[in-house]
Each structure stands twice: as structure tokens, then as C-alpha cells.
Write a protein that holds these residues in place. Structure first.
Motif, mmCIF file in Angstrom:
data_model
loop_
_atom_site.group_PDB
_atom_site.id
_atom_site.type_symbol
_atom_site.label_atom_id
_atom_site.label_comp_id
_atom_site.label_asym_id
_atom_site.label_seq_id
_atom_site.Cartn_x
_atom_site.Cartn_y
_atom_site.Cartn_z
ATOM 1 N N ILE A 63 0.832 -1.201 0.000
ATOM 2 C CA ILE A 63 0.000 0.000 0.000
ATOM 3 C C ILE A 63 0.867 1.251 0.000
ATOM 4 N N THR A 66 2.395 1.549 -3.492
ATOM 5 C CA THR A 66 1.428 1.695 -4.584
ATOM 6 C C THR A 66 0.567 2.948 -4.440
ATOM 7 N N LEU A 67 0.068 3.187 -3.238
ATOM 8 C CA LEU A 67 -0.887 4.273 -3.023
ATOM 9 C C LEU A 67 -0.280 5.485 -2.328
ATOM 10 N N GLY A 68 0.914 5.320 -1.735
ATOM 11 C CA GLY A 68 1.566 6.456 -1.111
ATOM 12 C C GLY A 68 1.506 6.436 0.408
ATOM 13 N N SER A 71 -1.882 7.451 2.108
ATOM 14 C CA SER A 71 -2.901 6.400 1.997
ATOM 15 C C SER A 71 -2.660 5.297 3.024
ATOM 16 N N TYR A 75 -5.323 4.062 5.808
ATOM 17 C CA TYR A 75 -5.626 2.634 5.986
ATOM 18 C C TYR A 75 -5.371 2.218 7.434
ATOM 19 N N ALA A 203 -6.989 -3.217 -3.588
ATOM 20 C CA ALA A 203 -6.296 -1.936 -3.424
ATOM 21 C C ALA A 203 -5.758 -1.436 -4.758
ATOM 22 N N HIS A 204 -5.233 -2.349 -5.551
ATOM 23 C CA HIS A 204 -4.716 -1.968 -6.872
ATOM 24 C C HIS A 204 -5.841 -1.486 -7.786
ATOM 25 N N TYR A 206 -9.137 -0.421 -6.757
ATOM 26 C CA TYR A 206 -10.057 0.598 -6.242
ATOM 27 C C TYR A 206 -9.434 1.519 -5.193
ATOM 28 N N GLY A 207 -8.145 1.420 -4.983
ATOM 29 C CA GLY A 207 -7.496 2.313 -4.041
ATOM 30 C C GLY A 207 -7.694 1.896 -2.595
ATOM 31 N N ILE A 208 -7.638 2.882 -1.705
ATOM 32 C CA ILE A 208 -7.694 2.604 -0.273
ATOM 33 C C ILE A 208 -9.037 2.003 0.136
#
Length: 463
Positions: A63, A66-68, A71, A75, A203-204, A206-208
Motif C-alpha cells: 500500500i 502503490t498508493l503512497g 494512503s 488505511y 487496493a490496486h 479501487y485504491g484505499i
């Protein structure tokens, strides 16, 4: 007719430790089979804990990359909030199952079954209530407490996560009490494989929000696998769930579960409040992510020691029930030494490779060194406190633990977090955490010494 009554489950359930009952207990403590069972238990419990913590680590790393960083902080906040409510809802049923099922599994199977029935019933009721509370409290939590309205829907979803985590808590504790560590490890393996695949893929895509949905769905599969494992393990031990006899064990709630639950009611919100103090600062979620990484590394340091401690806790409670406190103290002191030495060694190892560990999370965590260093020190204090707590727990001195250990520790943490997080960010929160656990270690030592002194004084003299 009299014979039927005297041999009924209710009669056996109400047996006390009379000389006749003592005569049926196992003979002198033999350390060789105990060491063998401890080794087997530690191996399987190590595997279960490794899989569980490893899955959390993998998910957090992916996470973060990938999301920063921010994020990952969001989470962690959603997951932490759900777990905080779950601790409230569990009412310490996991710890209660471990404590009493371990003690009664050999000497009184009917009481062990009654305790399981009590824990299952209470968990179902409180889990349902907790899920409803979190569902309706999600919006004010996101809007007012966290100042993060984007977390509203995710907190609502996490109410389901909270429910299954609550009703699964006592199952994990009961499996440990029955020393079914192999079944626990296999159930954990199946659940974490599903969890990693689902959380990472969602997560990949739809995000968080997808990550939170995946975590919630996987909480159901984890409950299901543990449920199947527990039913099988209890059947092998000759123990059946006795929900109709659960009322006979209600005193356990007052004597043990309620003070343990109160300790959790204070500890988890205190930890959450510390995170809130940090989240409300200008760089809040970024600093919270650094603190979360430090906690992840501290958890890794305590990984093996806590595995050993959990097995020692079960064996200690079992031998106290079958042999008494005096013989069981051998297990206690060996566990204390192993906990402190193993944690210190693991902390030094993590310190040596800290740069590589932080690199796993990305370049943006290069400034997290001071936070992690402080939490490595805290890990040694935690290890000493957990090891000493085994004795406190086995003697059911939980009201003492609440007022002498829990309240001072959490009060100091919240006060220092409020003072230091605003000016020093994640480092300030780490200072608060380390100081609080240093106090807890000292308090636990004092309580353990007092309990040992009390156990050596004849009851007539104490009166």
C-alpha cells in the motif's frame, strides 16, 4: 437416583479443589514432556504468528509503495479504529478462554466446555452491539474527530470487520488454551493467503477503499477457518460447548473478564487518542505513517518473544491448575529470562539493518530513524512487562493489574502524546510510548513481587 445426581455435569462443574479432587490431579511436574510440548507449541505458534504479521507487513509495504504514504496512514487509521471497537466488544473473551480453558481442560472438562459456551455467547452479543455502534458513529468520527470526511464510508465498512474480529477473538484464545497450535497455524495460513490476495488486488483496482473492503471480507474467512479448527480441537480433547451451563461461570466475568476488558477499554482508546493527536497536526497522516512503520518494526522485534510468551502462558496456567503455583514458577522464571534476552537481541539486530528495513517502505521514510530507535527501546520494556504479567494473570489479580499497571501506563502515554505530538510529531509520540511502557515494566515487576510474597504467607496470617 442419588448416584446420577452426584455424577451429573452440574455436580462435576461445581467441584472445588478438595483433597479428593487434588488426588486426581497429575503427579509431580515432569519437565521433559513439558519442554517437548513447549517446543512443538512454539514452532506452530511461531508459524501462525509469522503468517499473520507477515501478511500485515506485506500489505502495508504494498500500500505504501502503490498508493503512497498518506494512503497507508488512512488505511492504518481505519483498521486501528475497527480494532479499537473490537477490543471493547470482545470483553476480554480471548484472554478469558485462554486462562480458564487451559486450567480446566485436564481436571474438569465440563467447566472447560461451560467457559467456551460463555465466551461464545458473550462474543456474539457484544460483537453485534459493537458493529451497530461503529456503523452509526462512523460519520462523526470521520468529520469531527479525524477531520477526514473521506474516511466516512470506509469506517462504515469496517463495522463488519469489527464484528468478525470480535467473535473470532475467543476462538483464537481457546485454540491456544487447548494447545492446538498446529490447527491454529493451518487455519491462519489459509486465511492470510486469501487476505493478501484479496486486499492487494482490490487496493490496486479501487485504491484505499478497495483495501478496506478486502480486509473486511477476509475477516469472515478468518473467523470461519478458526471456527472449524476450534470445533475439531475441542472434540479431540473430549470437550463439548456447554452454553446452557455458561451461567454457572458468570463469576469469571466479574473476577477476570471485566477488569481485563476495562484495561483494554483504556489501553486501545489511549493508543487511538495518541494517533489522533498526531493526525491533527499539519503533516498529520504523513507523520502517522512514520509512526505506524515504527510500530510495525517493533512488532517484528517482539514477534518471537511473544510467541514464546503465549505458549508459556498456556503451559503455566495448565500446570498451576494441575500442580499448583510453586512447581509452576520454574516455567515463569525461564520465560522472563528468555523474553528479555530474546527481545534485546532482536532489537539490536533490527538496529543494525534499520536502513534496509526502512528502504522497503520507500525513500519517503528515510527520516523515520529516530522514531524507530525509540520504539526499539520500548520493545524491551514491553517484553519485561508481558513476561511479568503471566504471573499476575494466572493468579487472577486483574483488578490489581488495572489500577497498578494499566491506568498509570495509559495515562502517562495520553498526557505525553498531547504535549509532544504537536511540537515533535512522530518522535514525540514515540517518546510518549517508550516512557509509558517503561513505567509499565516497573509496575509489573512490583506487582509480581507482591504476588509471590502473598503466596508464601499462610492464609491465616494474612487474615
Amino acid at each position: 437416583m442419588a448416584e446420577l445426581v452426584s455424577d451429573s455435569p452440574l455436580k462435576r462443574l461445581s467441584e472445588v479443589r478438595t483433597p479428593q479432587v487434588e488426588a486426581r490431579l497429575i503427579g509431580p511436574l515432569d519437565l521433559k514432556p513439558l519442554i517437548r510440548r513447549a517446543g512443538t507449541g512454539i514452532f506452530w505458534n511461531f508459524l501462525a504468528a509469522f503468517l499473520s504479521q507477515g501478511a500485515a507487513l506485506v500489505i502495508n509495504v504494498l500500500i505504501a509503495n502503490t498508493l503512497g504514504r498518506a494512503s497507508l496512514g488512512r488505511y492504518a487509521m481505519v483498521q486501528g479504529t475497527a480494532m479499537m471497537v473490537a477490543v471493547f466488544a470482545q470483553v476480554a473473551m480471548g484472554s478469558t478462554a485462554t486462562r480458564y480453558v487451559a486450567e480446566f481442560q485436564q481436571t474438569n472438562k465440563d467447566r472447560a466446555g461451560a467457559v467456551l459456551g460463555l465466551c461464545a455467547t458473550v462474543s456474539l452479543v457484544t460483537g453485534t452491539l459493537g458493529g451497530v455502534v461503529l456503523l452509526f458513529a462512523s460519520r462523526p468520527l470521520a468529520m469531527i474527530a479525524l477531520k477526514a470526511p473521506e474516511l466516512d464510508t470506509m469506517l462504515e465498512i469496517s463495522s463488519v470487520l469489527m464484528f468478525f474480529s470480535t467473535i473470532n477473538g475467543y476462538q483464537v484464545g481457546a485454540l491456544a488454551a487447548l494447545q492446538s497450535f498446529r490447527d491454529l497455524a493451518l487455519a491462519t495460513f489459509a486465511s492470510v493467503v486469501f487476505q493478501c490476495a484479496l486486499v492487494v488486488s482490490l487496493a490496486h483496482a479501487y485504491g484505499i477503499k478497495g483495501a478496506v473492503i478486502g480486509l473486511t471480507v477476509s475477516s469472515f474467512t478468518r473467523w470461519l477457518f478458526h471456527h472449524i479448527a476450534l470445533r475439531s480441537a475441542a472434540q479431540k480433547k473430549g470437550i463439548t460447548f456447554q452454553p446452557l451451563l455458561a451461567l454457572r461461570e458468570v463469576r469469571i466475568l466479574r473476577q477476570y473478564a471485566f477488569p481485563v476488558a476495562l484495561t483494554g477499554y483504556i489501553a486501545i482508546p489511549a493508543s487511538w487518542l495518541g494517533s489522533v493527536c498526531l493526525a491533527r497536526t499539519p503533516a498529520g497522516f504523513s507523520e502517522l505513517a512514520a509512526y505506524a512503520v515504527g510500530l510495525n518494526i517493533k512488532t517484528a522485534v517482539l514477534f518471537v518473544p511473544l510467541v514464546i510468551n503465549s505458549v508459556s502462558l498456556v503451559l503455566f496456567n495448565e500446570t498451576v491448575g494441575s500442580h499448583g503455583l510453586k512447581d509452576s514458577l520454574k516455567i515463569f522464571w525461564v520465560n522472563v529470562g528468555i523474553m528479555v534476552i530474546a527481545t534485546g537481541a532482536a532489537a539490536c539486530l533490527c538496529k543494525a539493518v534499520l536502513g534496509s528495513l526502512l528502504a522497503l517502505y520507500g525513500r519517503q521514510f528515510h527520516n523515520a530513524y529516530p522514531v524507530v530507535n525509540l520504539l526499539l527501546i520500548a520493545s524491551i520494556f514491553e517484553a519485561a512487562s508481558y513476561a511479568g504479567y503471566v504471573l499476575v494473570q494466572s493468579r487472577a489479580k486483574m483488578w490489581l493489574a488495572l489500577f497498578a499497571i494499566g491506568l498509570p501506563r495509559d495515562g502517562v502515554f495520553v498526557a505525553l502524546a498531547f504535549l509532544l505530538a504537536r511540537t515533535h510529531g512522530a518522535v514525540g509520540l514515540a517518546v510518549a510510548y517508550t516512557t509509558a511502557w517503561g513505567l509499565a515494566a516497573a509496575s509489573t515487576l512490583v506487582c509480581a513481587i507482591w504476588i509471590l510474597h502473598e503466596s508464601r504467607v499462610p492464609r491465616a496470617i494474612r487474615r
